[in-house]
Design a protein around this motif. Structure first.
Motif, PDB file in Angstrom:
ATOM      1  N   LEU A 170      38.798  40.283 -94.339  1.00 11.02           N
ATOM      2  CA  LEU A 170      37.902  39.257 -93.794  1.00 11.02           C
ATOM      3  C   LEU A 170      38.602  38.588 -92.611  1.00 11.02           C
ATOM      4  N   VAL A 171      38.583  39.262 -91.486  1.00 14.19           N
ATOM      5  CA  VAL A 171      39.400  38.850 -90.342  1.00 14.19           C
ATOM      6  C   VAL A 171      38.822  37.666 -89.581  1.00 14.19           C
TER       7      VAL A 171
ATOM      8  N   GLU B 221      45.304  41.311-106.989  1.00 13.51           N
ATOM      9  CA  GLU B 221      45.289  42.346-105.954  1.00 13.51           C
ATOM     10  C   GLU B 221      44.034  42.257-105.089  1.00 13.51           C
ATOM     11  N   THR B 222      42.928  41.828-105.686  1.00 11.70           N
ATOM     12  CA  THR B 222      41.686  41.705-104.924  1.00 11.70           C
ATOM     13  C   THR B 222      41.839  40.693-103.804  1.00 11.70           C
ATOM     14  N   LEU B 223      42.402  39.535-104.122  1.00  5.57           N
ATOM     15  CA  LEU B 223      42.591  38.500-103.112  1.00  5.57           C
ATOM     16  C   LEU B 223      43.720  38.854-102.142  1.00  5.57           C
ATOM     17  N   PHE B 224      44.665  39.679-102.590  1.00  8.13           N
ATOM     18  CA  PHE B 224      45.769  40.066-101.713  1.00  8.13           C
ATOM     19  C   PHE B 224      45.249  40.826-100.485  1.00  8.13           C
ATOM     20  N   GLU B 225      44.163  41.580-100.659  1.00  6.87           N
ATOM     21  CA  GLU B 225      43.591  42.344 -99.552  1.00  6.87           C
ATOM     22  C   GLU B 225      42.766  41.487 -98.614  1.00  6.87           C
TER      23      GLU B 225
ATOM     24  N   VAL C 211      32.308  44.304-100.512  1.00  6.08           N
ATOM     25  CA  VAL C 211      32.168  43.507 -99.286  1.00  6.08           C
ATOM     26  C   VAL C 211      33.248  43.886 -98.282  1.00  6.08           C
ATOM     27  N   PHE C 212      34.460  44.143 -98.745  1.00  8.73           N
ATOM     28  CA  PHE C 212      35.556  44.512 -97.853  1.00  8.73           C
ATOM     29  C   PHE C 212      35.235  45.771 -97.053  1.00  8.73           C
TER      30      PHE C 212
END
Length: 270
Positions: free
Chosen positions: A96-97, A87-91, A65-66
């Motif tokens: 998701l701006v 790490e997934t949530l860190f990005e 999705v990113f």
């Protein structure tokens, strides 16, 4: 004609999608579907397969999705399937701006530093992190009291329980010194005495931490909706300035004895 109608619906009309009904779908197939729905604004990840190993599929799908154009327009994300890596949530804040609503219950991958990063997203309006008792009491106080927060609604139900917290602040100097002195005096005696002193020091730290968690004081809170449901250790809550607060849920705080709340717009208190 049926395919044409379906394609048109996917392209123009589908604004919210939950993967709960796609249990037989692979991550690759779900990703292909997401690429065909540019109108999507709300995504719920639930009931995903775990073919690639424990919880790996959720991380894999989020990374997919990113990389999609969808990442720039998605406004709501709910993650009900467990994540395997922080790490997934860190990005997430960088990818998701446009995100306005984020809900992640029961996620062992969350930690205090990560939640602070998520809460600082400039577009975020609703943050729901219920059933994450390992998130610390201090973290919740810091987020609620932030003067730069854009959050309108926060849900920290059943958080702040030190029994599940991995990192603790040191005890107060006097109690720490007393515990260290006790341990030092016991170290000159038998090993069993040293073990007893260590247990006593840990108990002193535990007592101080529990005392700290029993009190929550936030000088000024800007959120309009606050949920602290099910805080088992909370005894005293001080919110002396809550000018925008409309609803407040303190239900199931079984040891709550005192509440100080100054909120001129309050309409519902549970």
């Amino acid at each position: 004609e049926c395919r044409s109608l379906t394609a048109r619906w996917l392209s123009n009309d589908l604004v919210a999608l939950s993967t709960k009904r796609l249990r037989g779908w692979s991550v690759c197939r779900i990703a292909q579907l997401l690429r065909r729905v540019p109108s999507l604004r709300a995504l719920t990840l639930d009931g995903l397969p775990e073919d690639a190993g424990p919880c790996a599929s959720v991380d894999e799908l989020l990374h997919a999705v990113f990389a999609m154009p969808l990442a720039g327009v998605l406004t709501s994300l709910t993650v009900l399937s467990p994540l395997s890596s922080p790490e997934t949530l860190f990005e997430l804040p960088q990818r998701l701006v446009a995100l306005e609503v984020l809900e992640i219950p029961r996620c062992a991958a969350l930690n205090d530093a990560l939640v602070e990063r998520l809460a600082a997203m400039p577009t975020l309006r609703q943050l729901k992190l219920p059933h994450n008792p390992h998130l610390s009491h201090e973290l919740v106080e810091a987020i609620l009291g932030s003067s730069t927060s854009t959050l309108d609604s926060v849900d920290f139900s059943r958080c702040g329980d030190r029994r599940w917290s991995s990192c603790l602040k040191p005890a107060r100097p006097r109690r720490r010194a007393a515990a260290q002195q006790s341990a030092a005096s016991a170290s000159t005696s038998s090993p069993s005495s040293s073990a007893a002193a260590a247990v006593a020091a840990a108990a002193a730290d535990e007592a101080v931490a529990l005392q700290r968690e029993a009190l929550m004081r936030v000088p000024r809170i800007l959120a309009a909706h606050l949920v602290l449901r099910g805080w088992r250790r909370l005894r005293v809550l001080h919110l002396p300035s809550a000018p925008r607060l409309v609803t407040c849920n303190l239900s199931e705080c079984i040891f709550l004895e005192e509440v100080t709340l100054c909120a001129g717009r309050l309409r519902s208190l549970q």
